[in-house]
Scaffold this motif. Structure first.
Motif, short mmCIF file in Angstrom:
data_model
loop_
_atom_site.label_atom_id
_atom_site.label_comp_id
_atom_site.label_asym_id
_atom_site.label_seq_id
_atom_site.Cartn_x
_atom_site.Cartn_y
_atom_site.Cartn_z
N GLU A 281 -2.16 -56.54 15.79
CA GLU A 281 -1.51 -55.81 16.89
C GLU A 281 -1.06 -54.43 16.43
OE1 GLU A 281 2.10 -57.71 18.30
OE2 GLU A 281 2.78 -55.74 19.00
N ILE A 282 -0.46 -54.37 15.24
CA ILE A 282 0.03 -53.10 14.72
C ILE A 282 -1.13 -52.16 14.38
CG2 ILE A 282 1.40 -52.01 12.92
CD1 ILE A 282 3.02 -53.73 14.83
N LEU A 283 -2.21 -52.73 13.83
CA LEU A 283 -3.36 -51.89 13.50
C LEU A 283 -3.94 -51.22 14.74
CD1 LEU A 283 -5.25 -53.90 10.71
CD2 LEU A 283 -4.22 -51.64 10.54
N ALA A 284 -3.86 -51.91 15.88
CA ALA A 284 -4.36 -51.32 17.12
C ALA A 284 -3.53 -50.09 17.48
CB ALA A 284 -4.30 -52.35 18.25
N LEU A 285 -2.21 -50.17 17.31
CA LEU A 285 -1.35 -49.02 17.56
C LEU A 285 -1.70 -47.87 16.61
CD1 LEU A 285 2.14 -50.70 18.10
CD2 LEU A 285 0.91 -49.28 19.75
N ARG A 286 -2.00 -48.25 15.37
CA ARG A 286 -2.30 -47.22 14.37
C ARG A 286 -3.60 -46.49 14.72
NH1 ARG A 286 -1.21 -48.29 8.02
NH2 ARG A 286 0.82 -48.78 8.89
N ARG A 287 -4.57 -47.24 15.24
CA ARG A 287 -5.82 -46.60 15.65
C ARG A 287 -5.58 -45.64 16.80
NH1 ARG A 287 -8.22 -51.45 14.04
NH2 ARG A 287 -7.75 -52.45 16.04
N GLN A 288 -4.63 -45.99 17.68
CA GLN A 288 -4.31 -45.08 18.78
C GLN A 288 -3.69 -43.78 18.26
OE1 GLN A 288 -2.40 -46.73 22.40
NE2 GLN A 288 -2.85 -48.76 21.57
N CYS A 289 -2.89 -43.89 17.20
CA CYS A 289 -2.32 -42.69 16.58
C CYS A 289 -3.43 -41.79 16.07
CB CYS A 289 -1.38 -43.07 15.44
SG CYS A 289 0.16 -43.86 15.95
N ASP A 290 -4.36 -42.37 15.32
CA ASP A 290 -5.50 -41.62 14.81
C ASP A 290 -6.24 -40.94 15.97
OD1 ASP A 290 -4.79 -42.71 12.42
OD2 ASP A 290 -6.76 -43.52 11.93
N ALA A 291 -6.41 -41.69 17.06
CA ALA A 291 -7.21 -41.17 18.18
C ALA A 291 -6.56 -39.94 18.80
CB ALA A 291 -7.39 -42.27 19.23
N GLU A 292 -5.23 -39.92 18.87
CA GLU A 292 -4.54 -38.76 19.44
C GLU A 292 -4.81 -37.51 18.62
OE1 GLU A 292 -3.03 -38.53 22.23
OE2 GLU A 292 -2.98 -40.64 22.79
N VAL A 293 -4.70 -37.65 17.30
CA VAL A 293 -4.94 -36.50 16.42
C VAL A 293 -6.41 -36.08 16.48
CG1 VAL A 293 -4.91 -35.70 14.03
CG2 VAL A 293 -3.03 -37.10 14.91
N ARG A 294 -7.30 -37.08 16.47
CA ARG A 294 -8.72 -36.76 16.52
C ARG A 294 -9.06 -36.00 17.80
NH1 ARG A 294 -10.61 -41.45 15.20
NH2 ARG A 294 -11.07 -42.21 17.29
N ALA A 295 -8.41 -36.38 18.89
CA ALA A 295 -8.69 -35.73 20.18
C ALA A 295 -8.32 -34.25 20.13
CB ALA A 295 -7.93 -36.44 21.29
N ILE A 296 -7.20 -33.94 19.49
CA ILE A 296 -6.81 -32.53 19.39
C ILE A 296 -7.85 -31.75 18.59
CG2 ILE A 296 -5.00 -30.90 18.72
CD1 ILE A 296 -3.00 -33.17 18.77
N ILE A 297 -8.26 -32.34 17.46
CA ILE A 297 -9.24 -31.65 16.61
C ILE A 297 -10.56 -31.48 17.36
CG2 ILE A 297 -10.56 -31.82 14.47
CD1 ILE A 297 -8.18 -33.23 13.21
N GLN A 298 -10.94 -32.56 18.05
CA GLN A 298 -12.16 -32.51 18.86
C GLN A 298 -12.10 -31.35 19.87
OE1 GLN A 298 -15.28 -34.20 18.29
NE2 GLN A 298 -14.21 -36.13 18.73
N ASP A 299 -10.96 -31.24 20.55
CA ASP A 299 -10.76 -30.15 21.52
C ASP A 299 -10.94 -28.78 20.87
OD1 ASP A 299 -10.26 -31.98 23.46
OD2 ASP A 299 -8.10 -31.58 23.65
N GLY A 300 -10.35 -28.64 19.69
CA GLY A 300 -10.44 -27.36 18.99
C GLY A 300 -11.86 -27.02 18.61
N VAL A 301 -12.61 -28.04 18.19
CA VAL A 301 -14.02 -27.81 17.84
C VAL A 301 -14.81 -27.43 19.09
CG1 VAL A 301 -16.13 -28.92 17.02
CG2 VAL A 301 -13.95 -29.33 15.83
N ALA A 302 -14.57 -28.17 20.17
CA ALA A 302 -15.30 -27.92 21.43
C ALA A 302 -15.01 -26.52 21.96
CB ALA A 302 -14.92 -28.97 22.46
N ALA A 303 -13.75 -26.07 21.77
CA ALA A 303 -13.37 -24.75 22.27
C ALA A 303 -13.82 -23.63 21.32
CB ALA A 303 -11.86 -24.69 22.47
N GLY A 304 -14.36 -24.02 20.18
CA GLY A 304 -14.78 -23.02 19.20
C GLY A 304 -13.62 -22.44 18.40
#
Lengths: 207, 207
Positions: free
Chosen positions: A133-156
């Motif tokens: 259960e806790i690992l699932a929360l941890r993956r969501q944390c990773d996903a939030e950060v990854r999404a920001i980085i993804q956005d930055g890459v997409a925006a150039g």
DNA sequence: GGCCACGCTAAGCGACCGCTCACCTTGGGC
DNA sequence: GCCCAAGGTGAGCGGTCGCTTAGCGTGGCC
């Protein structure tokens, strides 16, 4: 302050959701004891003693010692996720959001080092179900950060070789603060947060 | 391979200095058990069992369970220091030396994750004297990395705001690998080492 | 004022911990 | 062939662990 820091909260106010009062006192005592000595080296007698109660009182509010760790881990991870989500979904450029996420997250690890230590390093002491259960929360944390980085890459705005690997490295930088940060050391949580935010912007090649 | 990696060594060959054979088998068993369950959750019966011996056999070669952790910690830290020293004192530009140090150090944490976990995270289970001795070794590790970064700044190759803070961040990146790296995951130790070396060069603003 | 539900304590149970001790096996020196 | 040092074992000691149980004090309700 208009950043995500306001959700970082104080060391004890974070447990306001735990009731009744005796249960909260026991939980806070457990956080302190686990952070100082580790889960397995902490005795239920020690926890109850810190809360000013007899050893048996613990079992009125919690079924087992592990349930205490489970509750602490879940509340702590929810807090961490909340901090990262707030930063990720605010207005601003990817660079601003990433810097906010890292500085808030680092501040939480440095300022609430007691809690963060338990949350990040005592996961393996949980049983398989609670751990999953806790690992699932941890993956969501990773996903939030990854999404920001993804956005930055997409925006150039960012220049990143490996988004997943870089995300993990950013998380490493934040989480490891809980291992080495010392309140008597030369830095305040704010300073470490600002420094690490700068370093992370360099890592992602922010323009 | 002409990098510092050759000193990273295999998982078990690193303990060749421990004699006699029974003492080495016990030490390797202890490393595995401590890495899996943590120091306090590991019993001396478990260690002896993994080494194929009776519980009492442990006390022929080691005075206490803590002495096992102490020996493991010292040998592990000496290995880590050796890896960093080799990279720091080789020929090459500061950027080359820093990349070598980080990739070798990360490879050691990923490949020898069992050992690295014990070395990096079980320090608090040692008594005050042993702990102070190990902390001195750890400061030497920091100093090696800091010296490389210092050289790069002095040569005008690096652009760093806070040398001490950046050094700590570099160490965080390397050490935290031991927490998350999974041998069944998508990366090899080499790949993580190369990725983190690239990220560190970005952190120090290498030209 | 009688009563009961609730929160808590004192005492302790069975299990398991780190560690010890009396004894056993074995291989090399003479 | 005898002996002893070195390295091992089985049994178990004292202590502490997580957790349970029987009973006590007390504040709210009728």
């Amino acid at each position: 302050m208009s950043t995500a820091e306001e959700t970082a909260g104080g060391e004890t106010s974070a447990w306001a959701e735990v009731t009744p009062d005796a249960a909260r006192r026991l939980l806070i005592a457990a956080v302190e004891a686990f952070a100082e000595r580790g889960y397995h080296a902490t005795t239920t007698r020690d926890i109850a003693g810190r809360a000013g109660m007899s050893p048996a009182a613990l079992y009125i509010h919690y079924k087992t010692k592990e349930e205490l760790l489970h509750r602490i881990s879940r509340i702590g991870h929810e807090k961490a996720l909340d901090i990262l989500r707030t930063a990720a979904h605010r207005e601003g450029t990817p660079a601003e959001r990433l810097a906010d996420a890292v500085s808030s997250f680092v501040r939480w690890h440095a300022g609430g080092r007691t809690t963060a230590r338990v949350v990040q390093y005592e996961l393996d002491s949980l049983g398989p179900d609670a751990r999953a259960e806790i690992l699932a929360l941890r993956r969501q944390c990773d996903a939030e950060v990854r999404a920001i980085i993804q956005d930055g890459v997409a925006a150039g705005d960012f220049d990143v070789l490996d988004v997943k690997g870089t995300t993990l490295a950013v998380m490493s930088l934040c989480i490891d603060v809980a291992r080495w940060f010392n309140v008597d050391g030369p830095w305040t949580p704010d300073e470490v947060g600002a420094l690490d935010a700068d370093l992370v912007l360099r890592m992602v090649g922010a323009k």
